[in-house]
Enzyme design. Structure first.
Site, mmCIF file in Angstrom:
data_model
loop_
_atom_site.group_PDB
_atom_site.id
_atom_site.type_symbol
_atom_site.label_atom_id
_atom_site.label_comp_id
_atom_site.label_asym_id
_atom_site.label_seq_id
_atom_site.Cartn_x
_atom_site.Cartn_y
_atom_site.Cartn_z
ATOM 1 N N GLU A 43 -0.160 -0.702 1.854
ATOM 2 C CA GLU A 43 -1.420 -1.346 1.473
ATOM 3 C C GLU A 43 -1.592 -2.689 2.173
ATOM 4 O OE1 GLU A 43 -3.946 -0.197 0.021
ATOM 5 O OE2 GLU A 43 -3.081 1.677 -0.688
ATOM 6 N N TYR A 126 -7.029 -6.132 -5.465
ATOM 7 C CA TYR A 126 -7.070 -4.832 -4.800
ATOM 8 C C TYR A 126 -5.654 -4.262 -4.614
ATOM 9 C CZ TYR A 126 -7.170 -1.298 -1.309
ATOM 10 O OH TYR A 126 -6.953 -0.115 -0.666
ATOM 11 N N ASP A 144 -12.482 -1.798 -2.361
ATOM 12 C CA ASP A 144 -12.443 -2.405 -1.031
ATOM 13 C C ASP A 144 -13.747 -2.030 -0.327
ATOM 14 O OD1 ASP A 144 -12.166 0.251 -0.364
ATOM 15 O OD2 ASP A 144 -10.391 -0.023 0.893
#
Ligand code: SF4
Length: 360
Positions: A43, A126, A144
């Protein structure tokens, strides 16, 4: 949009998207595991970076640091070296600092609550939601750019999606639509849909598993949503850099020498460099005198082919100069190494471009 989606319609939407994801998801290495460390590294690498660019870095990084403990133990230069070329190096620094905190304060386990995850360096809403939902099945929706675009089209949300009130509205919508039985798959399915079908310019609505629920499609608004973002006006810069070379083919790199290291050289090892206005050669010679105490009168700077480099809104022209010297200066916070082997140290892609000029 969720107001007009009856519970049954919501269930249908969730079922269709999850079934599509199950059948069409791309085979990506971080999807092979529920290990929060591996998901977290992916990520972080994927922030502002395309999957194809991330893949080789991801494999190399995980090979070198297969566990959070191995990352926490590593020297920072080694971490930066493996990140070198991927850009946005604060991500690597924060990842490293967070790994140390996870080992020191969380017994080597990625935290299970969003508050504890967000308290780690470099982890925002996020990233925390992505890791916790995928690794631990926590019912946290991610938002996102890809997810926002899909949701805005599904709900025909107009205007600048990044405007704070609208972003919050989309965050609420994401949370309302979340399939709580499979939050990790749901989040990834929305991201996948945004990356592969509901793309920014021309969405492939005919192949979309949720097209029947899409208000933008029904109202013929897919080209208008999302509204184009206003871009910051580009800024032009010229950076002159000195490649000092001794008779043994060695050069000198410096660290943190000036105002441009953070933007362009990411606080990593770099050639001595300075932003110049009109007289690049003279201004660079003066800079070399300031930081390395090199006598400008004794220096002959040979101009090499320039290179273009873009960093966000900055259009940078790199002006490399070669200086052949009998001896490289000895100063604190410098490193001497063969010019052909800069990869021994963490360097940014701008530094590589400057070095490449010597090979032309
Ligand atoms: S129907 Fe088209 S615009 Fe709507 S979500 Fe699917 S791909 Fe996007």
């Amino acid at each position: 949009m969720h107001d007009i989606l009856a519970p049954r319609a919501l269930k249908t939407l969730q079922r269709r998207l999850l079934a599509w994801f199950c059948a069409h998801k791309r085979d990506l290495p971080w999807r092979a595991s529920r290990d929060p460390y591996r998901i977290w590294v992916a990520e972080v690498m994927l922030q502002q970076t395309r999957i194809t660019a991330v893949l080789p870095y991801y494999y190399r990084f995980l090979k070198q640091f297969p566990t959070v403990e191995s990352l926490a133990r590593a020297p920072q230069d080694k971490v930066l070296q493996l990140w070198s070329g991927l850009g946005y190096y604060s991500r690597a620094r924060n990842l490293h600092r967070a790994a140390k905190e996870i080992v020191a304060r969380h017994n080597g386990e990625f935290p299970r609550t969003i508050e504890a995850a967000r308290a780690l360096p470099g982890i925002g809403r996020y990233t925390a939601a992505a890791v916790l939902s995928i690794a631990y099945d926590e019912p946290l929706a991610v938002l996102d750019g890809n997810v926002a675009r899909v949701l805005a089209r599904l709900g025909a949300v107009r205007g600048d999606l990044r405007a704070p009130a609208r972003w919050r509205q989309l965050g609420d919508l994401a949370q309302d639509l979340l399939a709580a039985s499979a939050p990790g798959d749901w989040n990834q399915a929305l991201m996948e849909l945004g990356e592969t079908i509901c793309t920014p310019q021309i969405p492939r609505c005919a192949a979309c598993p949720v097209s029947r629920a899409c208000l933008a499609r029904a109202r013929n608004l897919t080209r208008e949503i999302p509204a184009p973002r206003r871009k910051r006006a580009p800024v032009k810069m010229r950076i002159a850099a000195a490649i000092l070379r001794d008779p043994r083919g060695r050069t000198i790199l410096v660290r943190d020498p000036g105002a441009h290291d953070d933007v362009l050289f990411s606080r990593m090892w770099q050639f001595p460099a300075v932003e110049v206005a009109r007289h690049a050669e003279a201004e660079l010679a003066e800079h070399l005198h300031d930081i390395l105490k090199i006598d400008a009168a004794s220096l002959r700077l040979e101009s090499l082919p320039s290179a273009r480099h873009g960093v966000t809104f900055r259009n940078i022209t790199l002006l490399p100069f070669l200086a052949r010297v009998a001896r490289l200066p000895k100063r604190p916070r410098t490193r001497v190494l063969p010019l052909s082997n800069l990869d021994r140290l963490p360097v940014s892609s701008a530094t590589r471009k400057i070095a490449a000029a010597t090979r032309i």
